[in-house]
Design a protein around this motif. Structure first.
Motif, PDB file in Angstrom:
ATOM      1  N   VAL A 136       0.851  -1.199   0.000  1.00  0.00           N
ATOM      2  CA  VAL A 136       0.000   0.000   0.000  1.00  0.00           C
ATOM      3  C   VAL A 136       0.883   1.243   0.000  1.00  0.00           C
ATOM      4  CG1 VAL A 136      -1.732   1.315   1.282  1.00  0.00           C
ATOM      5  CG2 VAL A 136      -1.926  -1.187   1.101  1.00  0.00           C
ATOM      6  N   ALA A 137       0.823   1.995  -1.111  1.00  0.00           N
ATOM      7  CA  ALA A 137       1.646   3.193  -1.256  1.00  0.00           C
ATOM      8  C   ALA A 137       0.967   4.426  -0.657  1.00  0.00           C
ATOM      9  CB  ALA A 137       1.941   3.443  -2.734  1.00  0.00           C
ATOM     10  N   ARG A 138      -0.384   4.448  -0.717  1.00  0.00           N
ATOM     11  CA  ARG A 138      -1.095   5.644  -0.258  1.00  0.00           C
ATOM     12  C   ARG A 138      -2.543   5.287   0.031  1.00  0.00           C
ATOM     13  NH1 ARG A 138      -4.276   9.378  -2.622  1.00  0.00           N
ATOM     14  NH2 ARG A 138      -4.089   8.416  -4.675  1.00  0.00           N
ATOM     15  N   VAL A 139      -3.103   5.938   1.055  1.00  0.00           N
ATOM     16  CA  VAL A 139      -4.528   5.828   1.366  1.00  0.00           C
ATOM     17  C   VAL A 139      -5.064   7.235   1.561  1.00  0.00           C
ATOM     18  CG1 VAL A 139      -6.265   5.004   3.005  1.00  0.00           C
ATOM     19  CG2 VAL A 139      -4.263   3.592   2.501  1.00  0.00           C
ATOM     20  N   GLU A 140      -6.131   7.544   0.867  1.00  0.00           N
ATOM     21  CA  GLU A 140      -6.810   8.828   1.027  1.00  0.00           C
ATOM     22  C   GLU A 140      -8.211   8.525   1.538  1.00  0.00           C
ATOM     23  OE1 GLU A 140      -7.999  12.409  -1.935  1.00  0.00           O
ATOM     24  OE2 GLU A 140      -6.030  11.483  -2.222  1.00  0.00           O
ATOM     25  N   THR A 141      -8.644   9.244   2.564  1.00  0.00           N
ATOM     26  CA  THR A 141      -9.907   8.947   3.236  1.00  0.00           C
ATOM     27  C   THR A 141     -10.922  10.053   3.017  1.00  0.00           C
ATOM     28  OG1 THR A 141      -8.657   7.787   4.947  1.00  0.00           O
ATOM     29  CG2 THR A 141     -10.914   8.396   5.490  1.00  0.00           C
ATOM     30  N   ARG A 142     -12.163   9.645   2.745  1.00  0.00           N
ATOM     31  CA  ARG A 142     -13.286  10.574   2.627  1.00  0.00           C
ATOM     32  C   ARG A 142     -14.399  10.067   3.544  1.00  0.00           C
ATOM     33  NH1 ARG A 142     -10.049  13.125   0.253  1.00  0.00           N
ATOM     34  NH2 ARG A 142     -10.100  13.938  -1.858  1.00  0.00           N
TER      35      ARG A 142
END
Length: 165
Positions: A136-142
């Motif tokens: 996992v390189a990146r996680v963006e949360t909404r």
């Protein structure tokens, strides 16, 4: 890609009714669409055999189960290789917080719909189950404020092209 199935107005009416309430009895369906119960049973069986009806689902309220906060996580996996994504997908699907998982095109590889108890639980989920994974390189949360069900899903209108939409 799956072949589309020819559906007549009675089939469409049955599908519309079942999508609104999958517990509708064959007798109630038959009365509503104007056919005999045995005909309705045969039509629903044909819709199942042809793969139009995939199954029946039970809808739960996550908040009433103690999971009052929902979020969408946009996840980037690197490297994006089959030997990594198979186990990643299976692991995410088994998480009790996961409601839906989508494989995407574009800068994000996956969209994960989750339901958690609170912000601390969301932070724990992102840190322990996502960003701690090497792929996992990146996680963006909404965060999700509100959600609505849509539908029913029906085939495109006869003679109408996708470009007309």
């Amino acid at each position: 890609m799956a072949e589309s199935v020819a559906l007549d107005p009675v089939d469409l009416h049955i599908l519309r009714l079942l999508q609104n309430d999958a517990r509708t009895t064959y007798r109630e369906l038959a009365a509503e669409v104007g056919v005999a119960p045995s005909t309705c049973l045969d039509r629903v069986a044909r819709l199942r055999r042809s793969g139009v009806i995939l199954g029946h689902r039970l809808s739960l309220d996550p908040a009433r189960l103690g999971r009052g906060l929902q979020a969408l996580l946009m996840v980037q996996v690197r490297p994006h290789r089959r030997e990594l994504i198979g186990p990643f997908v299976e692991r995410i699907r088994t998480l009790p917080e996961s409601l839906a998982l989508f494989h995407l095109t574009g800068p994000d590889d996956y969209l994960v719909h989750v339901a958690v108890t609170d912000m601390a639980d969301l932070q724990r989920l992102v840190l322990d189950e996502f960003t701690s994974q090497r792929e996992v390189a990146r996680v963006e949360t909404r965060l999700i404020f509100q959600q609505w069900e849509c539908g029913p899903l029906l085939p495109p209108a006869q003679g109408r092209q996708a470009s007309d939409a």
